[in-house]
Structure formats: structure tokens, C-alpha cells
Design a protein around this motif. Structure first.
Motif, PDB file in Angstrom:
ATOM      1  N   ASN A 337      17.310 -84.941 -34.053  1.00 21.41           N
ATOM      2  CA  ASN A 337      17.419 -84.921 -32.583  1.00 21.41           C
ATOM      3  C   ASN A 337      18.875 -84.750 -32.156  1.00 21.41           C
ATOM      4  OD1 ASN A 337      14.730 -85.236 -32.138  1.00 21.41           O
ATOM      5  ND2 ASN A 337      14.820 -87.339 -31.414  1.00 21.41           N
ATOM      6  N   ARG A 340      19.847 -81.263 -32.530  1.00 24.04           N
ATOM      7  CA  ARG A 340      19.168 -80.355 -31.596  1.00 24.04           C
ATOM      8  C   ARG A 340      19.617 -80.540 -30.149  1.00 24.04           C
ATOM      9  NH1 ARG A 340      13.813 -80.771 -31.141  1.00 24.04           N
ATOM     10  NH2 ARG A 340      13.682 -82.868 -32.002  1.00 24.04           N
ATOM     11  N   TYR A 341      20.052 -81.752 -29.809  1.00 27.79           N
ATOM     12  CA  TYR A 341      20.441 -81.991 -28.410  1.00 27.79           C
ATOM     13  C   TYR A 341      21.972 -82.122 -28.245  1.00 27.79           C
ATOM     14  CZ  TYR A 341      15.460 -82.579 -27.927  1.00 27.79           C
ATOM     15  OH  TYR A 341      14.116 -82.354 -27.959  1.00 27.79           O
ATOM     16  N   ASP A 367      25.847 -89.362 -30.808  1.00 27.79           N
ATOM     17  CA  ASP A 367      26.260 -87.951 -30.633  1.00 27.79           C
ATOM     18  C   ASP A 367      26.994 -87.803 -29.314  1.00 27.79           C
ATOM     19  OD1 ASP A 367      24.478 -87.158 -28.396  1.00 27.79           O
ATOM     20  OD2 ASP A 367      22.858 -87.539 -29.825  1.00 27.79           O
ATOM     21  N   ILE A 372      21.004 -88.302 -21.791  1.00 29.08           N
ATOM     22  CA  ILE A 372      19.677 -88.448 -21.145  1.00 29.08           C
ATOM     23  C   ILE A 372      19.857 -89.172 -19.809  1.00 29.08           C
ATOM     24  CG2 ILE A 372      17.327 -89.356 -21.454  1.00 29.08           C
ATOM     25  CD1 ILE A 372      18.226 -89.685 -24.492  1.00 29.08           C
ATOM     26  N   TYR A 385       6.524 -86.982 -24.501  1.00 27.74           N
ATOM     27  CA  TYR A 385       7.397 -86.988 -23.317  1.00 27.74           C
ATOM     28  C   TYR A 385       8.700 -86.286 -23.683  1.00 27.74           C
ATOM     29  CZ  TYR A 385       9.843 -88.388 -19.129  1.00 27.74           C
ATOM     30  OH  TYR A 385      10.533 -88.353 -17.932  1.00 27.74           O
ATOM     31  N   ARG A 386       9.019 -85.253 -22.948  1.00 30.86           N
ATOM     32  CA  ARG A 386      10.263 -84.525 -23.202  1.00 30.86           C
ATOM     33  C   ARG A 386      11.024 -84.379 -21.904  1.00 30.86           C
ATOM     34  NH1 ARG A 386       5.955 -81.095 -26.020  1.00 30.86           N
ATOM     35  NH2 ARG A 386       6.780 -80.748 -28.113  1.00 30.86           N
ATOM     36  N   VAL A 387      12.355 -84.492 -21.987  1.00 31.98           N
ATOM     37  CA  VAL A 387      13.155 -84.305 -20.770  1.00 31.98           C
ATOM     38  C   VAL A 387      13.196 -82.814 -20.461  1.00 31.98           C
ATOM     39  CG1 VAL A 387      15.408 -84.652 -19.705  1.00 31.98           C
ATOM     40  CG2 VAL A 387      14.519 -86.341 -21.337  1.00 31.98           C
ATOM     41  N   SER A 392      13.168 -78.593 -26.233  1.00 35.06           N
ATOM     42  CA  SER A 392      12.503 -79.299 -27.326  1.00 35.06           C
ATOM     43  C   SER A 392      11.706 -78.325 -28.191  1.00 35.06           C
ATOM     44  CB  SER A 392      11.575 -80.371 -26.751  1.00 35.06           C
ATOM     45  OG  SER A 392      10.613 -80.750 -27.700  1.00 35.06           O
ATOM     46  N   GLY A 397      10.863 -78.980 -31.834  1.00 33.55           N
ATOM     47  CA  GLY A 397      10.424 -80.375 -31.626  1.00 33.55           C
ATOM     48  C   GLY A 397       8.925 -80.462 -31.359  1.00 33.55           C
ATOM     49  N   THR A 398       8.335 -81.584 -31.802  1.00 35.18           N
ATOM     50  CA  THR A 398       6.895 -81.778 -31.560  1.00 35.18           C
ATOM     51  C   THR A 398       6.673 -82.755 -30.400  1.00 35.18           C
ATOM     52  OG1 THR A 398       6.840 -83.651 -33.085  1.00 35.18           O
ATOM     53  CG2 THR A 398       6.325 -81.485 -34.010  1.00 35.18           C
ATOM     54  N   GLY A 399       7.714 -83.416 -29.960  1.00 33.52           N
ATOM     55  CA  GLY A 399       7.566 -84.417 -28.884  1.00 33.52           C
ATOM     56  C   GLY A 399       7.056 -85.751 -29.413  1.00 33.52           C
ATOM     57  N   GLY A 401       8.720 -87.303 -32.303  1.00 36.29           N
ATOM     58  CA  GLY A 401       9.741 -87.911 -33.170  1.00 36.29           C
ATOM     59  C   GLY A 401      10.079 -89.346 -32.799  1.00 36.29           C
ATOM     60  N   LEU A 402      10.434 -89.580 -31.519  1.00 30.52           N
ATOM     61  CA  LEU A 402      10.863 -90.934 -31.128  1.00 30.52           C
ATOM     62  C   LEU A 402       9.700 -91.928 -31.123  1.00 30.52           C
ATOM     63  CD1 LEU A 402      13.519 -90.287 -28.321  1.00 30.52           C
ATOM     64  CD2 LEU A 402      13.876 -90.818 -30.736  1.00 30.52           C
TER      65      LEU A 402
HETATM   66  P1  ADP Z   1      11.229 -83.823 -29.453  1.00 33.51           P
HETATM   67  O1  ADP Z   1      10.455 -83.264 -30.555  1.00 33.51           O
HETATM   68  O2  ADP Z   1      10.924 -83.220 -28.117  1.00 33.51           O
HETATM   69  O3  ADP Z   1      12.666 -83.911 -29.751  1.00 33.51           O
HETATM   70  P2  ADP Z   1      11.347 -86.674 -29.560  1.00 33.51           P
HETATM   71  O4  ADP Z   1      10.278 -87.697 -29.432  1.00 33.51           O
HETATM   72  O5  ADP Z   1      12.145 -86.699 -30.797  1.00 33.51           O
HETATM   73  O6  ADP Z   1      10.655 -85.307 -29.307  1.00 33.51           O
HETATM   74  O7  ADP Z   1      12.317 -86.860 -28.338  1.00 33.51           O
HETATM   75  C1  ADP Z   1      11.781 -86.989 -27.034  1.00 33.51           C
HETATM   76  C2  ADP Z   1      12.746 -86.472 -26.002  1.00 33.51           C
HETATM   77  O8  ADP Z   1      13.911 -87.303 -25.965  1.00 33.51           O
HETATM   78  C3  ADP Z   1      13.281 -85.110 -26.323  1.00 33.51           C
HETATM   79  O9  ADP Z   1      12.405 -84.094 -25.842  1.00 33.51           O
HETATM   80  C4  ADP Z   1      14.623 -85.094 -25.599  1.00 33.51           C
HETATM   81  O10 ADP Z   1      14.399 -84.775 -24.234  1.00 33.51           O
HETATM   82  C5  ADP Z   1      15.076 -86.530 -25.678  1.00 33.51           C
HETATM   83  N1  ADP Z   1      16.052 -86.781 -26.764  1.00 33.51           N
HETATM   84  C6  ADP Z   1      15.792 -87.245 -27.992  1.00 33.51           C
HETATM   85  N2  ADP Z   1      16.944 -87.382 -28.713  1.00 33.51           N
HETATM   86  C7  ADP Z   1      17.926 -86.982 -27.898  1.00 33.51           C
HETATM   87  C8  ADP Z   1      19.355 -86.899 -28.041  1.00 33.51           C
HETATM   88  N3  ADP Z   1      19.981 -87.231 -29.183  1.00 33.51           N
HETATM   89  N4  ADP Z   1      20.069 -86.429 -26.994  1.00 33.51           N
HETATM   90  C9  ADP Z   1      19.455 -86.090 -25.840  1.00 33.51           C
HETATM   91  N5  ADP Z   1      18.122 -86.165 -25.628  1.00 33.51           N
HETATM   92  C10 ADP Z   1      17.369 -86.605 -26.644  1.00 33.51           C
END
Ligand code: ADP
Length: 441
Positions: A337, A340-341, A367, A372, A385-387, A392, A397-399, A401-402
Motif C-alpha cells: 500500500n 502504491r499510494y 510513508d 488520507i 472501501y477505497r478513497v 486502487s 488493489g483488491t480493496g 488489504g487493510l
Molecule cells: P486497496 O486494495 O484499495 O489498496 P486496502 O484495503 O489495502 O485496499 O486499502 C483501502 C484504502 O485505503 C485504499 O483504497 C486507499 O484509499 C487507502 N490507503 C491504504 N493505504 C494507504 C496509504 N499508505 N496511503 C494512502 N492511502 C492508503
């Protein structure tokens, strides 16, 4: 009536008759017969008067019976048996009342502890009693609402019209949008007009139901896009094959491969999440060598970054007791993540430390990426849930991970802490309880 009682009754009767006769006789002998008869009559009238007084007293006593007011009389008194029977009945009655009261108190106390609301409504819709759960759930004020009409208390709510309609064959679903609470109301009519109203809090059930529906909708949506791409290309290829031509170039194959890869990632994340949620296997207590775990995660991160980020790490010399595969997967998710972000040339740092007394063991990924918005932070661990949806998906991303990281932390008795500032970067910290610490051997 037994023989003894009959005998004593006869004795009393004989005593009264003898008293009247003797009075008459004494007067007749002392004066003359007329005086004697008059004295006997007066004596009878006196006895009659005493009896009338007693009857009057009993009638008044029956209206307001009290044990203390029953007079003690000798057993040779003609009223002895009546008064004794009254006393015994009164004692029995008071005993029964006491028993019933304590039974009622016990029932009410039991009903009070129920998590469901119970409201007793009597004739005329008057609120008779309710337990604490009902007060909270239905907003009843025990001070002011007791004895008021339930139709007034619940005025202008669907509950009042439900009660008025009187058809209780189906439960009523009551939603309080302001408190985000959903209640299931059931009503039972007792006797002619007494009503028992039960309220059951179904907020969590409703929430889970909507989470389940959302989840199914989300999974279908996530799978539909890659499937549409793949089937589109396959149709194209099929049409070309019918004409004897193969109209599929490298680029199309690469795209199809990409989408198949995306589906496979999604399915694999879904399976991981489902396994974690069901908690099928208890997390094993491996002795995790954090140095090598961090080194490997950083190397994988560098591979994903393709040299576009500076990735560093630091670790205190302490081992962790936990499920190695799960901790590895959680850390890999956070590092991926961060890559990617975080825009190119950004910096990512992975750190492992014992934060000291009461603060647990912390594995963090920091990072200086896009960050966010504070309003999104409480929701980003929800599934799908994705911002920024396109960012993503574009980065694979699969949405999920977290959500996976959060569940891994729950299974380890820890938590995931997120601190972030938009435009400046984020710190994701996996905080493990102190008892998972193993001293370095
Ligand atoms: P995804 O596969 O979309 O990354 P995650 O569950 O890993 O799914 O993350 C959910 C959302 O949290 C992401 O879509 C992103 O919007 C936000 N996010 C996760 N990690 C970060 C990060 N390091 N910096 C900024 N936003 C993040």
C-alpha cells in the motif's frame, strides 16, 4: 365444627339463657313476676344490643380489615369463634399477600435484567410497568410516563398506530434514525385488555444483513469488470476464428492476463479474509525472527516499487510470538500500500520496536505519500472501501488489504492504528500486546 366446639357453643348458649333466666328469677322473687319478666326482657335486649354492636363492628371492619384491630376475647365469649376465624383468615391473607409481593418483586427484577424491553400496559392503554431496557430502547421516562396512555407516550410514531390497529399477528420494525437503532416490536394480549409489549434490539442483525448484501454486491461488481474485459476479447477472437483469422494481438493477451490476475488476487484475498474471519485455525505461536521478516518485506516492496521509492527499515532486537505467515502477509499488505499510494521518489520506512510499558510492540510502515482524509480513516479497514477507486484498481488493489490486516491483528489480540495527513503521508502501526514479546536468544 367438632364436638368440643359444639359443647362450648352449647355452654355459651346455656350461659346466656341462664343469665337471662336468673336475672328474671331474682327480680321476680325480689319484687314480683312482672318485674321479673321485665328484667329478663331487658337482659335479652342487652345481649341483642351487644350482638348488634358486634355485627356493626364486623361490617365496618370488613371494609378496612386490619389484624391489629381484632379484639382479644375469652373463649367463653359468644363471638370468640367468629373473631378467631377472622383473625386466622387475616393472618393467612397477609402471609399470602407478602408471598405474592415477593414473588412479583422477583419476577420484575428478573424482567428488569433482560436485554429485551418489556412493557406492561393495562386497560385503557395505561402504562403499568416497564423494565430498564424498554426505558432506553423506547425512550420511556419512568417518572413521568407511568400511568400515562401508551398511545400518548408513543404519539406520532408507527408504534402508536400499530397499537391502535390491534393486529399483532406480525411484528413491527421500528427504526430510530437519530439514534441509528432498529427494534423489533412484538405484542401479546393477555386476558381482555392487558398487553405485554416486547422490544428486541435488531440493530446489529440489520447491520450484518446490510453488510452481507453490500459484500455480495461488491464482490459481484469487482468480478464483473475483469470478466467483461476477458469475455469481450474472447468474443472478438471467436468471431475472427470463424472467419479463419486470428485477430488477437499481444496487447490483448496482456490485458486478458492482467484481468485474470486481478480476479485471482481478488479470490485469493477473499479466501484469506474468510479464513481469518471464521478463525478456523488459532494463530500459531511461532517465534518470529523480525529482522529477517522485515528484510524480506522490504525486498519485496523494492521489487514492487521498481526502484521508484527509497525503502528503509530498522528493528529492535526482540522477537514476536505469533503466526509468521499472517504477520508476513499483513506487513506485505502495508508495504505494498505504501508503495502504491506514495508518488515516485517518496520515502518508506518500516520499523519494529518495543514501545515500552503499556504501549505494546509496534510494527509500523510510514510513508510520505498522498495521505488520507481524516473522515476516511475510520472506514478504510472496511471491505472494499477505497478513497480513490481508480488509483486502487490501477495499482492492482483488491480493496481487501487493510481488512485482512485488521483481522490478523484481532486474531493476535492487537490492533491496527492509522495516523495520516493528506498530502504529507501516513503511518500504519500494527500494535501487538506485550505478552507476545520473546526475549532475543
Ligand atoms: P486497496 O486494495 O484499495 O489498496 P486496502 O484495503 O489495502 O485496499 O486499502 C483501502 C484504502 O485505503 C485504499 O483504497 C486507499 O484509499 C487507502 N490507503 C491504504 N493505504 C494507504 C496509504 N499508505 N496511503 C494512502 N492511502 C492508503
Amino acid at each position: 365444627m367438632n364436638v368440643r366446639e359444639t359443647l362450648s357453643e352449647m355452654l355459651i348458649f346455656l350461659g346466656i339463657v341462664s343469665a337471662i333466666f336468673l336475672t328474671g328469677l331474682v327480680f321476680a322473687l325480689s319484687f314480683d313476676l312482672v318485674y321479673g319478666l321485665a328484667a329478663a326482657l331487658a337482659c335479652s335486649l342487652l345481649f341483642l344490643f351487644i350482638d348488634f354492636r358486634r355485627i356493626d363492628w364486623i361490617t365496618r371492619w370488613l371494609e378496612k380489615p386490619s389484624l391489629a384491630e381484632i379484639p382479644e376475647v375469652s373463649q367463653y365469649n359468644s363471638w370468640y369463634r367468629v373473631l378467631e376465624r377472622l383473625r386466622q383468615n387475616r393472618i393467612q391473607f397477609e402471609k399470602n399477600t407478602k408471598k405474592m409481593k415477593s414473588r412479583e418483586t422477583r419476577y420484575r427484577r428478573t424482567l428488569s435484567t433482560l436485554p429485551d424491553g418489556v412493557v406492561l400496559i393495562k386497560t385503557g392503554w395505561l402504562l403499568d410497568w416497564c423494565n430498564e431496557a424498554a426505558e432506553k430502547q423506547l425512550g420511556i421516562d419512568p417518572e413521568t410516563d407511568h400511568g400515562r396512555s401508551a398511545l400518548d407516550i408513543f404519539k406520532d410514531t408507527p408504534l402508536a398506530s400499530y397499537l391502535e390497529k390491534g393486529d399483532f399477528s406480525k411484528a413491527l420494525m421500528l427504526t430510530f434514525a437519530d439514534r441509528a437503532v432498529s427494534l423489533e416490536i412484538r405484542v401479546t394480549v393477555l386476558g381482555r385488555k392487558n398487553i405485554v409489549l416486547l422490544s428486541h434490539d435488531v440493530t446489529e442483525r440489520e447491520r450484518l444483513d446490510s453488510v452481507r448484501k453490500d459484500f455480495v454486491a461488491n464482490v459481484s461488481h469487482e468480478l464483473r469488470t475483469p470478466l467483461t474485459v476477458i469475455s469481450g476479447f474472447l468474443e472478438l477472437a471467436g468471431a475472427g476464428a470463424a472467419d479463419g483469422k486470428v485477430c488477437m494481438d499481444r496487447e490483448h493477451f496482456a490485458l486478458m492476463q492482467d484481468q485474470a490476475h486481478r480476479m485471482s488476487n481478488l479470490v485469493s484475498d477473499l479466501l484469506t479474509l474468510s479464513r481469518l474471519e471464521q478463525g478456523i485455525e488459532e494463530p500459531a505461536d511461532d517465534e518470529i525472527d523480525m529482522d529477517s521478516l522485515l528484510r524480506q518485506a522490504v525486498e519485496e516492496g523494492r521489487a514492487v516499487s521498481g526502484g521508484h521509492h527509497e525503502i528503509t527499515w530498522s528493528a529492535q532486537p526482540c522477537r514476536l510470538k505469533g503466526n509468521e505467515a499472517e504477520v508476513r502477509s499483513a506487513l506485505a499488505n502495508l508495504v505494498s500500500n505504501a508503495v502504491r499510494y506514495t508518488p515516485h521518489n517518496g520515502h518508506i520506512h518500516v520499523d519494529w520496536k518495543d514501545a515500552g510499558a503499556g504501549r505494546g510492540l509496534v510494527l509500523s510502515v510510514a510513508d510520505d505519500g498522498i495521505g488520507i482524509d481524516p473522515k476516511d480513516i475510520p472506514r478504510i479497514t472496511e471491505r472494499f472501501y477505497r478513497v480513490d477507486k481508480s488509483r486502487s484498481r490501477d495499482t492492482g488493489g483488491t480493496g481487501l488489504g487493510l481488512a485482512i490486516v485488521k483481522h490478523i491483528m484481532i486474531r493476535h489480540g492487537g490492533r491496527l492504528e492509522i495516523k495520516s495527513t493528506p498530502g504529507k503521508g501516513s503511518v500504519f502501526s500494527m500494535v501487538f500486546p506485550e505478552d507476545r514479546k520473546l526475549s532475543q536468544s
